[in-house]
Enzyme design. Structure first.
Site, PDB file in Angstrom:
ATOM      1  N   TYR A  72       0.831  -1.207   0.000  1.00  0.00           N
ATOM      2  CA  TYR A  72       0.000   0.000   0.000  1.00  0.00           C
ATOM      3  C   TYR A  72       0.871   1.266   0.000  1.00  0.00           C
ATOM      4  O   TYR A  72       0.634   2.204  -0.744  1.00  0.00           O
ATOM      5  CB  TYR A  72      -0.929   0.008   1.217  1.00  0.00           C
ATOM      6  CG  TYR A  72      -1.946   1.127   1.146  1.00  0.00           C
ATOM      7  CD1 TYR A  72      -3.200   0.893   0.589  1.00  0.00           C
ATOM      8  CD2 TYR A  72      -1.658   2.400   1.616  1.00  0.00           C
ATOM      9  CE1 TYR A  72      -4.137   1.916   0.495  1.00  0.00           C
ATOM     10  CE2 TYR A  72      -2.583   3.430   1.518  1.00  0.00           C
ATOM     11  CZ  TYR A  72      -3.826   3.179   0.966  1.00  0.00           C
ATOM     12  OH  TYR A  72      -4.744   4.193   0.871  1.00  0.00           O
ATOM     13  N   ASP A 125      -9.903  18.033 -24.689  1.00  0.00           N
ATOM     14  CA  ASP A 125     -11.271  18.129 -24.118  1.00  0.00           C
ATOM     15  C   ASP A 125     -11.323  17.983 -22.604  1.00  0.00           C
ATOM     16  O   ASP A 125     -12.032  18.728 -21.931  1.00  0.00           O
ATOM     17  CB  ASP A 125     -12.231  17.042 -24.615  1.00  0.00           C
ATOM     18  CG  ASP A 125     -11.967  16.573 -26.002  1.00  0.00           C
ATOM     19  OD1 ASP A 125     -11.174  17.206 -26.700  1.00  0.00           O
ATOM     20  OD2 ASP A 125     -12.559  15.557 -26.372  1.00  0.00           O
ATOM     21  N   ALA A 216       1.053  13.961 -23.004  1.00  0.00           N
ATOM     22  CA  ALA A 216       0.610  12.630 -23.428  1.00  0.00           C
ATOM     23  C   ALA A 216       1.479  12.046 -24.548  1.00  0.00           C
ATOM     24  O   ALA A 216       1.799  10.862 -24.550  1.00  0.00           O
ATOM     25  CB  ALA A 216      -0.854  12.689 -23.864  1.00  0.00           C
TER      26      ALA A 216
HETATM   27  N1  F0G Z   1      -4.245  15.225 -22.861  1.00  0.00           N
HETATM   28  C1  F0G Z   1      -4.220  14.846 -24.147  1.00  0.00           C
HETATM   29  C2  F0G Z   1      -3.415  15.629 -25.125  1.00  0.00           C
HETATM   30  C3  F0G Z   1      -4.948  13.715 -24.558  1.00  0.00           C
HETATM   31  O1  F0G Z   1      -4.919  13.355 -25.847  1.00  0.00           O
HETATM   32  C4  F0G Z   1      -5.683  12.982 -23.591  1.00  0.00           C
HETATM   33  C5  F0G Z   1      -6.457  11.802 -23.981  1.00  0.00           C
HETATM   34  C6  F0G Z   1      -5.666  13.418 -22.260  1.00  0.00           C
HETATM   35  C7  F0G Z   1      -4.928  14.548 -21.934  1.00  0.00           C
HETATM   36  C8  F0G Z   1      -6.442  12.711 -21.179  1.00  0.00           C
HETATM   37  O2  F0G Z   1      -5.824  11.533 -20.848  1.00  0.00           O
HETATM   38  O3  F0G Z   1      -7.456   9.750 -21.503  1.00  0.00           O
HETATM   39  O4  F0G Z   1      -5.550   9.286 -19.945  1.00  0.00           O
HETATM   40  O5  F0G Z   1      -7.448  10.638 -19.195  1.00  0.00           O
HETATM   41  N2  F0G Z   1      -6.715  11.512 -25.166  1.00  0.00           N
HETATM   42  C9  F0G Z   1      -7.381  10.320 -25.673  1.00  0.00           C
HETATM   43  C10 F0G Z   1      -7.547  10.420 -27.159  1.00  0.00           C
HETATM   44  C11 F0G Z   1      -8.614   9.927 -24.945  1.00  0.00           C
HETATM   45  O6  F0G Z   1      -8.242   9.553 -27.733  1.00  0.00           O
HETATM   46  O7  F0G Z   1      -6.983  11.323 -27.783  1.00  0.00           O
HETATM   47  P1  F0G Z   1      -6.624  10.226 -20.342  1.00  0.00           P
END
Ligand code: F0G
Length: 457
Positions: A72, A125, A216
């Site tokens: 944990y 988004d 990402a």
């Molecule tokens: N930032 C970027 C640039 C992303 O493309 C995503 C997710 C996230 C943050 C959020 O990350 O999904 O791990 O919570 N993009 C996916 C897509 C869902 O299909 O482009 P997450």
């Protein structure tokens, strides 16, 4: 004769995929209300809905799983992960989270207050969602060139320094930090140059603001810097990523992309106050500080994934596959956001389905047609995803209307790319017969694209 290019890995485990008939697909898609998010994955032949969490782990990652420490508190897996992140980014403070949006939630709970403005380049988004839910504004400073899909420039994901400077000059008291998304997903997986990251840093320093990278796809961004930016051609990916992060104060990471795990994420920073401020929210929302919603084994696999995917050969294999698909689309004269992005091709639906009015959602119509043609599942990044204006409740038709073909990492071969290209060509060739799109029968008030129910016109 020069040897042709080939993948930097071989395949050790396979998963069967199934073709279907057009008749079956007609039925399945109708039951799914013409929304591909509502389709069971077994009804999909080639799945390009996302590159997130859909990659293939390597044998080293699978081996690392077996050594996961599920304690944990104080698990060795956490320290493996933390040390790897610090080695690659230079950031000493690390908070694990279960995915990228969870990292945003934890950090923004500390940083974002009502009335704030967060400037950046095409906030993703969920990033925008986490800002707007706190009654703050996600202010877009992406370069205008990103909107012209046919314009070919090397760093189409860049922040416009003039727009950034302008919003800082006007509202610096309301701005807690600047966010830069690398690569810029919404603009088409387009990279940000090192030069641009440096310019952002200079402006940030002038106004004494910290800089956060939404990271990402940071490794793909580094690959493009190596390939396209003068002075970086002889540097390793790890040298480039280190330099990129030296220009930031912290990062949020969806590890489901460039760390090639099915689930995982983290926050890393050099600012003690961000760490101290955010860590309580990690405990509240995600879990204790040495696991943050992840299994020990998953943190181990994540550490290995980060190491592997900051190696040139792995990125070269990946991005050349996306470019291979783009080359096929060029051959067939199918318009997409140029140049090809790191993780996806974004097909320009308005330039293809010219008879479908925007009120009937051309990109969604193209998504439907591609699935019916060959069982290939893409994803609309367009007018449905854009949701309605929160005040007028009108559809937002101002942006681009694209069909995203996201390529999972290390999953499909170039034969699959050939199938995708020909399927799209078949739809393209009969584009003049497609005169009607779709209409919304039911929609949720926000994030409607996941659950929207459509009717074919
Ligand atoms: N930032 C970027 C640039 C992303 O493309 C995503 C997710 C996230 C943050 C959020 O990350 O999904 O791990 O919570 N993009 C996916 C897509 C869902 O299909 O482009 P997450």
């Amino acid at each position: 004769m020069e040897l042709p290019f080939a993948e930097s890995w071989k395949i050790k485990m396979v998963e069967p995929i199934r073709k279907s008939t057009r008749q079956e697909r007609e039925q399945w898609l109708k039951s799914a209300h013409y929304n591909v998010f509502q389709l069971a994955s077994e009804y999909v032949y080639i799945d390009l809905i996302t590159d997130s969490g859909t990659g293939s782990m390597s044998d080293r990652q699978w081996a690392a799983l077996m050594l996961g420490d599920e304690s944990y508190a104080g698990a060795s897996s956490f320290f493996n992960l933390k040390n790897k992140i610090t080695e690659i980014t230079g950031f000493p403070y690390v908070i694990p989270t279960h995915q990228g949006r969870a990292a945003e939630n934890v950090l923004f709970s500390y940083l974002v207050k009502e009335g704030n403005i967060i400037p950046g380049n095409s906030h993703f988004d969920t990033t925008k969602g986490h800002i707007e839910a706190r009654k703050a504004i996600a202010y877009d400073c992406t370069i205008d060139e990103a909107k012209d899909t046919q314009l070919e420039i090397p760093f189409k994901g860049n922040v416009d320094p003039k727009k950034l400077e302008h919003v800082l000059a006007e509202h610096h008291d309301k701005i807690p930090f600047i966010i830069v998304t690398i690569t810029n997903n919404t603009a088409g997986g387009q990279p940000v140059s090192m030069q641009n990251l440096k310019e952002v840093r200079i402006i940030a320093d002038k106004y004494n603001k910290p800089v956060l990278y939404d990271s990402a796809r940071f490794a793909e961004n580094a690959y493009f810097i190596k390939m396209r930016e003068k002075g970086y051609e002889n540097k390793t990916i790890k040298e480039i990523t280190k330099e990129m992060f030296s220009l930031a104060d912290g990062m949020t990471m969806s590890a489901k992309k460039d760390a090639i795990v099915n689930m995982g994420g983290f926050i890393a920073t050099r600012l003690e106050d961000w760490y101290e401020g955010a860590k309580g929210y990690c405990i509240q929302y995600e879990g204790y500080l040495t696991y943050g919603g992840m299994n020990g084994r998953d943190m181990n696999a994540l550490a290995v994934g980060l190491d592997e995917n900051t190696e040139f050969e792995n990125l070269e294999t990946r991005i050349r596959q996306v470019e291979y698909l783009a080359g096929k689309l060029d051959e067939y004269k199918i318009p997409y956001q140029r140049p090809a992005g790191g993780h996806a091709i974004f097909v320009d639906a308005m330039k293809i389905l010219t008879h479908v009015p925007k009120e009937e959602f051309p990109a969604q119509t193209l998504t439907v047609e591609l699935y019916l043609e060959a069982g290939i599942r893409g994803c609309e990044i367009g007018f449905i995803l854009a949701d309605r204006d929160p005040i007028t409740r009108e559809n937002r038709f101002g942006g681009l209307d694209l069909l995203r073909l996201a390529i999972p990492r290390r999953v499909y071969t170039n034969n699959h790319m050939d199938v995708i290209a020909v399927a799209l060509k078949n739809v393209f060739d009969r584009r003049d017969t497609i005169t009607h799109g779709v209409k919304i029968a039911w929609e949720a008030p926000i994030m409607r694209h996941f659950t929207v129910q459509l009717e074919r016109l």
